[in-house]
Motif scaffolding. Structure first.
Motif, PDB file in Angstrom:
ATOM      1  N   SER A  12     -11.958 -29.954  10.931  1.00  0.00           N
ATOM      2  CA  SER A  12     -12.945 -29.018  11.466  1.00  0.00           C
ATOM      3  C   SER A  12     -13.737 -28.290  10.381  1.00  0.00           C
ATOM      4  CB  SER A  12     -12.226 -27.977  12.332  1.00  0.00           C
ATOM      5  OG  SER A  12     -13.016 -26.831  12.502  1.00  0.00           O
ATOM      6  N   PRO A  13     -15.079 -28.194  10.553  1.00  0.00           N
ATOM      7  CA  PRO A  13     -15.882 -27.396   9.616  1.00  0.00           C
ATOM      8  C   PRO A  13     -15.489 -25.918   9.590  1.00  0.00           C
ATOM      9  CG  PRO A  13     -17.288 -28.837  10.915  1.00  0.00           C
ATOM     10  CD  PRO A  13     -15.915 -28.917  11.517  1.00  0.00           C
ATOM     11  N   LYS A  14     -14.879 -25.417  10.674  1.00  0.00           N
ATOM     12  CA  LYS A  14     -14.448 -24.011  10.696  1.00  0.00           C
ATOM     13  C   LYS A  14     -13.527 -23.708   9.513  1.00  0.00           C
ATOM     14  CE  LYS A  14     -14.533 -22.594  15.588  1.00  0.00           C
ATOM     15  NZ  LYS A  14     -14.911 -21.191  15.436  1.00  0.00           N
ATOM     16  N   ALA A  15     -12.498 -24.538   9.368  1.00  0.00           N
ATOM     17  CA  ALA A  15     -11.542 -24.323   8.279  1.00  0.00           C
ATOM     18  C   ALA A  15     -12.209 -24.518   6.923  1.00  0.00           C
ATOM     19  CB  ALA A  15     -10.354 -25.271   8.433  1.00  0.00           C
ATOM     20  N   PHE A  16     -13.088 -25.501   6.843  1.00  0.00           N
ATOM     21  CA  PHE A  16     -13.782 -25.790   5.581  1.00  0.00           C
ATOM     22  C   PHE A  16     -14.588 -24.572   5.124  1.00  0.00           C
ATOM     23  CE2 PHE A  16     -17.633 -27.194   3.368  1.00  0.00           C
ATOM     24  CZ  PHE A  16     -17.095 -27.932   2.328  1.00  0.00           C
ATOM     25  N   VAL A  17     -15.390 -24.018   6.012  1.00  0.00           N
ATOM     26  CA  VAL A  17     -16.224 -22.862   5.672  1.00  0.00           C
ATOM     27  C   VAL A  17     -15.352 -21.654   5.322  1.00  0.00           C
ATOM     28  CG1 VAL A  17     -17.884 -21.204   6.596  1.00  0.00           C
ATOM     29  CG2 VAL A  17     -18.210 -23.644   6.994  1.00  0.00           C
TER      30      VAL A  17
END
Length: 516
Positions: A117-122
């Motif tokens: 998920s991009p959520k965790a990445f950001v």
């Protein structure tokens, strides 16, 4: 100014928490993933704007003075304070961190690395930014340690979850090396704090080691130096770096090379040089010796990887080049002279700009070809980027000649000043030994030029092959992410006084024991 510095350090943390929350209905747009990536660009952009405003509002007439200071008691029993401030040494690193993180967030908005998920990445990128910015802003030894450690977990997950081949092994190697070094470093920091009665870095720098015996200073420099040397990375504690860079996603490599490596050398300058000068004096020749071995070793490793038939990975080659470039930084620090330390600080910024650009470009080449293997890229005659994607080839050649230290570009000044510092080291250091180190380092510059030119020849030149699918040249978002690095590399090369005017008064004061 106080508010701005606190804002710069804290806002990425708040942004990281917000990234994990559901987006408000009006901000979701067409895709929740794009919404959170847009959130990352917004937060890092706000931090960059605040850093630029802080730099503009900085009193450039007195860069040796700590400015934008906040000093609040946090743990009275240990006399640990939330003490923040910047001077001419830390301000350029603060702005560099804010710039590179924003460019990585912008690049990721259009080219998100494959993974969860991009959520965790950001969120991880924002926590990483907060920890790095805090490292350059805090003025308390224990807070410095907490900020120094804060970046390890985000970088571990960026490699382990969004990396390429062998990502788990590389991530574990990174975390084990840095954590073991940090344990030893903490013991050294506690030794200084307990023996001197304070953890305040400004008070300790002003005292200039007078409250610490020579034996305590030697032990402290050895313990803290090991932890800092792992992060720098200094030969022979560097072996985690090539694996981490090879496995990391493009933005992970940019942040690792551009800002995380600078935390180690910053610690040498901010903590060890002013607080334990006798201990540094004892270890300076050994630090210089390890530095020049790293310069030659890194260059020889790059030459071996660049050789046809060696199946050398281009990302791994750039990682080994960092070992050599950071060797010049350590050599400048080991000279214990204003010239050498200014050179180290300049080389820090230059390396962040140039190597950050190189990793962006190598990532772009890998995206287009599907590999970073030099033999596969170049084939029998060369990859012919000049003919197939001329803008990408031109930028790669520019970054390569900047990295080898071409006069007129940023990479030249740091290496030259580090060599000048070794030519005339501080009083009490063996000049013949440092002249030998200077000669070896100068030979390393020739090796650097050799492997960089081989890379340009193999990747940028060659016969243009007819292939069914046309190779894409530089895209608009790539221009947006890379142009600031190109412009600053040229600006710092043609006008070094902009940076040296900030660092020199602060370095003079630091080495003089807090006296301007």
């Amino acid at each position: 100014m106080q508010f701005l510095l606190a804002f710069i350090v804290v806002v990425p943390l708040i942004g990281a928490v917000a990234a994990l929350l559901p987006a408000p209905p009006g901000l979701k747009g067409k895709s929740p993933d794009q919404a959170v990536l847009r959130h990352g660009v917004t937060v890092t952009g706000a931090v960059l704007i605040a850093a630029i405003v802080l730099a503009v509002g900085f009193d450039h007439a007195h860069p040796s003075k700590m400015q934008a200071t906040t000093d609040i008691s946090w743990i009275p029993a240990l006399d640990v304070r939330i003490h923040l401030g910047i001077d001419g040494i830390s301000l350029p690193l603060l702005v560099l961190t804010a710039l590179l993180t924003f460019l990585c967030a912008l690049y990721s908005y259009f080219k998100m690395p494959a993974g969860p998920s991009p959520k965790a990445f950001v969120a991880l990128v924002l926590v990483l930014e907060s920890g790095t910015l805090a490292t350059f802003a805090v003025l308390d030894l224990l807070l410095f340690f907490l900020a120094f450690e804060m970046v390890l977990i985000p970088m571990y997950f960026l490699i382990a979850r969004w990396g390429g081949a062998q990502k788990q092994a590389a991530a574990w190697k990174f975390i084990l090396y840095t954590l073991l070094g940090s344990v030893v470093m903490l013991l050294g920091l506690l030794l200084i704090g307990l023996k001197s009665g304070t953890f305040d870095m400004v008070a300790l720098a002003t005292d200039n080691g007078r409250g610490l015996t020579s034996s305590v200073q030697v032990i402290a420099v050895l313990a803290i130096g090991i932890g800092l040397a792992v992060k720098t990375p200094m030969w022979p504690l560097h072996s985690w770096l090539p694996d981490a860079h090879t496995a990391a996603p493009t933005v992970g490599s940019v942040l690792l090379a551009g800002v995380l490596l600078k935390m180690g050398t910053y610690g040498f300058i901010r903590i060890l040089l002013p607080i334990a000068p006798d201990g540094m004096h004892t270890f300076a020749p050994y630090l210089a010796a390890f530095a020049v071995v790293g310069i030659v070793y890194g260059s020889l490793a790059c030459l071996a990887l660049a050789r046809p038939g060696s199946k050398g990975d281009l990302k791994r080659l750039i990682a080994y080049s960092s070992v050599g470039h950071m060797g010049f930084v350590l050599l400048g620090i080991a000279s214990m002279t204003p010239t050498g330390v200014n050179g180290a600080l300049f080389a820090n910024i230059a390396h962040g700009l140039i190597t950050g650009l190189l990793f962006f470009l190598v990532g772009a080449v890998k995206d287009r070809y599907g590999t970073a293997d030099l033999d596969t890229l170049s084939g029998a005659t060369g990859a012919a980027l000049y003919g197939r994607a001329p803008r990408l080839g031109g930028l790669l050649a520019f970054a390569a000649v900047a990295s080898l230290g071409l006069p007129g570009l940023a990479g030249f000044w740091g290496e030259m000043l580090a060599l000048f510092g070794s030519f005339d080291p501080a009083d009490g250091l063996s000049r013949p030994a440092f002249l030998t180190f200077m000669s070896i380092a100068a030979f390393g510059t020739l090796l650097t030029a050799a492997y960089m030119l081989i890379v340009v020849r193999r990747v940028c030149m060659g016969e243009k092959r007819e292939e069914p699918q046309q190779l894409a040249d530089v895209q608009t978002y790539e221009f947006a992410a890379w142009t600031p690095l190109v412009a600053l590399t040229v600006l710092a090369g043609l006008w070094p006084a902009v940076l040296l005017g900030l660092t020199d008064p602060a370095v003079q004061k630091l080495l003089a024991g807090g006296k301007s």
